[in-house]
Design an enzyme around this catalytic site. Structure first.
Site, mmCIF file in Angstrom:
data_model
loop_
_atom_site.group_PDB
_atom_site.id
_atom_site.type_symbol
_atom_site.label_atom_id
_atom_site.label_comp_id
_atom_site.label_asym_id
_atom_site.label_seq_id
_atom_site.Cartn_x
_atom_site.Cartn_y
_atom_site.Cartn_z
ATOM 1 N N LYS A 152 -39.455 19.238 24.426
ATOM 2 C CA LYS A 152 -38.889 18.138 23.638
ATOM 3 C C LYS A 152 -38.203 17.134 24.552
ATOM 4 O O LYS A 152 -37.536 17.498 25.527
ATOM 5 C CB LYS A 152 -37.904 18.713 22.622
ATOM 6 C CG LYS A 152 -37.348 17.726 21.620
ATOM 7 C CD LYS A 152 -36.473 18.457 20.616
ATOM 8 C CE LYS A 152 -35.874 17.535 19.571
ATOM 9 N NZ LYS A 152 -35.040 18.290 18.605
ATOM 10 N N SER A 228 -36.110 16.990 14.206
ATOM 11 C CA SER A 228 -36.311 16.056 15.297
ATOM 12 C C SER A 228 -37.321 16.519 16.333
ATOM 13 O O SER A 228 -37.637 15.784 17.253
ATOM 14 C CB SER A 228 -34.963 15.787 15.980
ATOM 15 O OG SER A 228 -34.421 16.984 16.516
ATOM 16 N N SER A 252 -33.929 20.962 12.778
ATOM 17 C CA SER A 252 -34.851 20.237 13.648
ATOM 18 C C SER A 252 -35.893 21.085 14.362
ATOM 19 O O SER A 252 -36.792 20.541 14.994
ATOM 20 C CB SER A 252 -34.066 19.424 14.683
ATOM 21 O OG SER A 252 -33.428 18.339 14.069
#
Length: 574
Positions: A152, A228, A252
């Site tokens: 990420k 996210s 997330s």
């Protein structure tokens, strides 16, 4: 149009329009970042999609792997556990595995906009080193030898930008060192090759920012892949990565995993390394996020956690608890043969859409047929929990977010979450923060007691083992329409571990007749989400659930998940 040879002078364009044609600084930064990514991908023209794809084609999930050879397709369709076993046994080389996933990632990017930083050359160089090491020594480098792992964007990877979805941070945050998790991945033999998109602010359950734009759901590009960690979920779902690193402070990891039909684990704070992330509110510990895996199998969740704790990260990250991974618990040691699962059907704020209720009903039937006990989880104060969580998110009144966004227009999900900022947008005083911390602990105590009290309702006379819950009130929703985090953020407030697992894909399932929506919505949020329900909207969307356990019981959660999945596998048609 003026005749040939005639040219309009600049004054022929009204000044306001002329100014609108000049790119703003943030637009220039975004264009540069996008061009850099394009340049990195163009170095590998053989991996580009050969046939243009119409923009109105919604399901593109089959395309990223469509150009692979049979052997490459065999590689990318395996889970991480199978891949590391195969490379250890020399059935595949690390180089051919890396090339296959880089190929799929290239196409996935063109279809879903899921990548941020691309460094295939580094990956192939590292893979070649691993192959040489295995050939020369007969030994693998570590438990993840040769495994491609996607990261990420806001997780530090040495030598690469860490813009974290903020225009203001682009080109100013090139990492000089790895995050702890990345350092362990390298030591374990993993191959790093891409970073993946996350949203502006990171505090969003969709993935959109002004640097790269919106990330799409490959099963239906009209829907979000979640956030996210949405770049991770979009990439992994189309076999562009076998294992990805996400983070979760309100859902997330779990929301993207759920929306893309994947497995995800949010552990309790202190179990898995978390140092070396760039995001707003670093240092705020009123409520802390957790780093964890997104994968295509439950056993890969355990592989990731086992690998992380094998390297004793608590020796270099002091907040971590010295709790070695207990794989025997994952495999069932100490877990009752007959579980008692409590189902949360409705959190009292937003009733889930019919396919989710139907999935809960079918899972209940399978559990009962397998001999497990099922009771109802009585929800406690979910609206109040959300209001408390929002205060803990925004102790500074949202000032750090506003500062970072001064020259970075808010995308819709940022506008929505900033509208939730409490206290009139003012910072809480020290005294108020103390009281909020006390309220958090009081809430945790109340819910722990509520869990304990279930012993009076179970046949065994012991408290329930786990809670089975929706991950969200909807399947993956249309872009910019996520409105209720309560099915995930509640468990962040409690710091309870939760694993998400897929149970199917939406094909016009009948909703359970046991659950009928009230005549009137209970609040404006439920009214909005109820109005979203239309079977056509969620065409081809994944259906997922989450299993929640006691704090610091990650191994038990995964062990119980295996029993739940076994029940669904053998009795799912009941």
């Amino acid at each position: 149009m003026p005749p040939d040879g005639d040219f309009a002078t600049p004054t022929a364009i009204p000044p306001p329009l002329l100014m609108s044609l000049i790119p703003l600084p943030w637009q220039k930064t975004a264009a540069r970042k996008v061009a850099d990514r394009r340049e990195a991908l163009d170095l590998w023209p053989e991996w580009q999609l050969k046939t243009p794809v119409p923009e109105d084609l919604t399901d593109v999930s089959h395309l990223p792997a469509s150009q692979l050879t049979d052997r490459e397709r065999e590689i990318v369709c395996q889970d991480a556990t199978a891949l590391v076993d195969a490379m250890r046994e020399r059935r595949y080389t690390a180089v051919e595995v890396a090339r296959a996933f880089c190929h799929v990632a290239t196409v996935a990017q063109s279809l879903t906009n899921c990548l941020s930083e691309v460094f295939f050359d580094e990956a192939l160089q590292r893979a070649a080193e691993l192959d040489r090491h295995l050939a020369e020594t007969g030994e693998v480098v570590g438990p993840l030898h040769g495994l491609p792992v996607s990261i990420k964007d806001h997780v530090l990877v040495r030598g690469h930008d860490t813009s974290s979805g903020y225009i203001a941070w682009a080109y100013k945050t090139k990492a000089t060192k790895d995050a702890v998790v990345v350092s362990i991945l390298r030591e374990a033999g993993a191959v790093l090759y891409v970073k993946t998109a996350n949203p502006q602010t990171l505090l969003a359950l969709e993935t959109n920012n002004n640097i790269y734009g919106r990330t799409l759901n490959p099963f239906n590009r009209k829907l979000t892949p979640g956030g996210s960690s949405g770049g991770e979920s979009a990439l992994i779902s189309v076999h562009g990565s076998p294992l990805g690193i996400g983070t979760d402070i309100g859902g997330s990891i779990r929301i993207p995993a759920a929306h893309m039909g994947l497995y995800g684990l949010k552990g309790s704070v202190g179990r898995i390394p978390h140092a070396g992330l760039m995001g707003s509110h670093d240092g705020m510990d009123a409520i802390v996020g957790a780093l964890g895996p997104i994968a295509t199998s439950a056993r890969d969740l355990a592989l990731f956690c086992r690998t992380m704790l094998q390297y004793e990260p608590w020796l270099i990250e002091p907040p971590l608890l010295e709790i070695p991974w207990k794989q025997d618990v994952v495999e069932g040691k100490g877990i009752a043969d007959k579980l008692c699962i409590a189902i949360l059907w409705d959190d009292g704020v937003v009733l889930p859409h019919p396919p989710i209720l139907d999935a809960l009903k079918r899972t209940k039937e399978a559990l009962l047929a397998a001999g497990h006990e099922v009771i109802e989880w009585i929800p406690v104060d979910h609206q109040e929990a959300w209001e408390l969580v929002c205060k803990l998110y925004f102790l500074d009144g949202g000032e750090e977010y506003r500062e970072a966004l001064k020259n970075d227009p808010m995308v819709p999900q940022t506008e929505w979450i900033m509208a939730q900022v409490p206290n009139g947008g003012k910072p809480f005083t020290v005294d108020e923060i103390f009281r909020l911390n006390l309220a958090r602990e009081a809430f945790r105590t109340k819910i722990a007691q509520h869990w304990n009290s279930t012993r009076t309702r179970t046949e065994s006379g012991r408290p329930i083992d786990a809670i089975l819950s929706p991950v969200a009130p909807t399947l993956a929703p249309p872009h910019d329409t996520t409105r209720w985090w309560g099915y995930t953020s509640y468990w962040n407030l409690m710091d309870y571990p939760a694993a998400v697992f897929p149970v199917g894909r939406y094909t016009a399932l009948d909703s359970s007749s046991d659950f009928t929506a009230a005549a009137y919505p209970r609040n404006a949020v439920e009214d909005y989400i109820r109005s979203q329900w239309n079977p056509e909207t969620y065409d081809n969307a994944a259906i997922s659930l989450q299993l929640i356990g006691r704090r610091l019981n990650e191994e038990r959660v995964l062990g119980m998940l295996q029993k739940v999945e076994d029940a669904r596998r053998f009795f799912g048609s009941v």
